[in-house]
Design a protein around this motif. Structure first.
Motif, PDB file in Angstrom:
ATOM      1  N   LEU A  19      18.884  50.282  25.411  1.00 39.83           N
ATOM      2  CA  LEU A  19      20.050  49.915  24.289  1.00 39.83           C
ATOM      3  C   LEU A  19      21.064  49.026  24.758  1.00 39.83           C
ATOM      4  CD1 LEU A  19      20.115  53.290  22.708  1.00 39.83           C
ATOM      5  CD2 LEU A  19      18.418  51.443  22.074  1.00 39.83           C
TER       6      LEU A  19
ATOM      7  N   GLN B 148      16.456  55.022  25.618  1.00 35.08           N
ATOM      8  CA  GLN B 148      16.269  55.907  24.334  1.00 35.08           C
ATOM      9  C   GLN B 148      14.790  56.066  24.079  1.00 35.08           C
ATOM     10  OE1 GLN B 148      18.195  57.975  22.424  1.00 35.08           O
ATOM     11  NE2 GLN B 148      16.394  58.326  21.617  1.00 35.08           N
TER      12      GLN B 148
ATOM     13  N   ALA C 106      11.734  55.870  21.957  1.00 37.37           N
ATOM     14  CA  ALA C 106      11.274  55.222  20.548  1.00 37.37           C
ATOM     15  C   ALA C 106       9.943  54.896  20.551  1.00 37.37           C
ATOM     16  CB  ALA C 106      12.412  54.046  20.474  1.00 37.37           C
TER      17      ALA C 106
ATOM     18  N   TYR D 161      13.544  55.754  16.229  1.00 31.56           N
ATOM     19  CA  TYR D 161      14.180  56.414  17.534  1.00 31.56           C
ATOM     20  C   TYR D 161      13.812  57.763  17.464  1.00 31.56           C
ATOM     21  CZ  TYR D 161      16.659  51.849  17.752  1.00 31.56           C
ATOM     22  OH  TYR D 161      17.004  50.602  18.065  1.00 31.56           O
TER      23      TYR D 161
ATOM     24  N   VAL E 163      17.482  62.155  20.426  1.00 35.94           N
ATOM     25  CA  VAL E 163      18.722  61.648  21.340  1.00 35.94           C
ATOM     26  C   VAL E 163      18.943  62.556  22.590  1.00 35.94           C
ATOM     27  CG1 VAL E 163      20.937  60.647  21.846  1.00 35.94           C
ATOM     28  CG2 VAL E 163      19.665  60.199  19.555  1.00 35.94           C
TER      29      VAL E 163
END
Length: 126
Positions: free
Chosen positions: A38, A57, A59, A121, A124
């Motif tokens: 990101l 991240q 995804a 996504y 987190v």
């Protein structure tokens, strides 16, 4: 052909240093599981973890409503990193024209005719 940065959903990610951790293919979609880099302007960006160069991240990059998939080259060879996890390299090239997408990396080369790709996504991890 146009570079992936021109797609709104991809303007604040950096695929060339993201890691492909899996590819799933069906009759209606193909998805690339990635540890996605990101960029600083991305709303989910956070400082990199200790020992990491970027904010990563988990995804999936999903190409839905697939009309045609053409593998020009395919490799299942993975790389094992220092912590023991396996990846298949990066997405070195991602270009598109109209509704056709061309992607290339250590995992292979592919042409996909589909709807525009989306990024989903996953949880987190702070």
């Amino acid at each position: 052909m146009t570079n992936y940065h021109e797609l709104d959903e991809f303007k604040d990610v950096f695929l060339e240093d993201s890691f492909v951790i899996g590819i799933k293919e069906s009759e209606v979609e193909i998805s690339f599981g990635v540890e996605l880099v990101l960029c600083e302007n991305h709303p989910m960006h956070r400082p990199p973890k200790i020992g990491e160069q970027y904010c990563y991240q988990d995804a999936d990059i999903i190409f839905g409503n697939v009309r045609h998939i053409e593998w020009l080259e395919k490799s299942n060879s993975g790389f094992t990193d220092a912590n023991g996890s396996v990846d298949y390299g990066n997405i070195d090239i991602f270009q598109f024209s109209s509704k056709e997408y061309y992607l290339e990396g250590d995992w292979g080369r592919i042409r996909i005719s589909s709807d525009p790709p989306i990024i989903r996504y996953l949880a987190v991890d702070f």
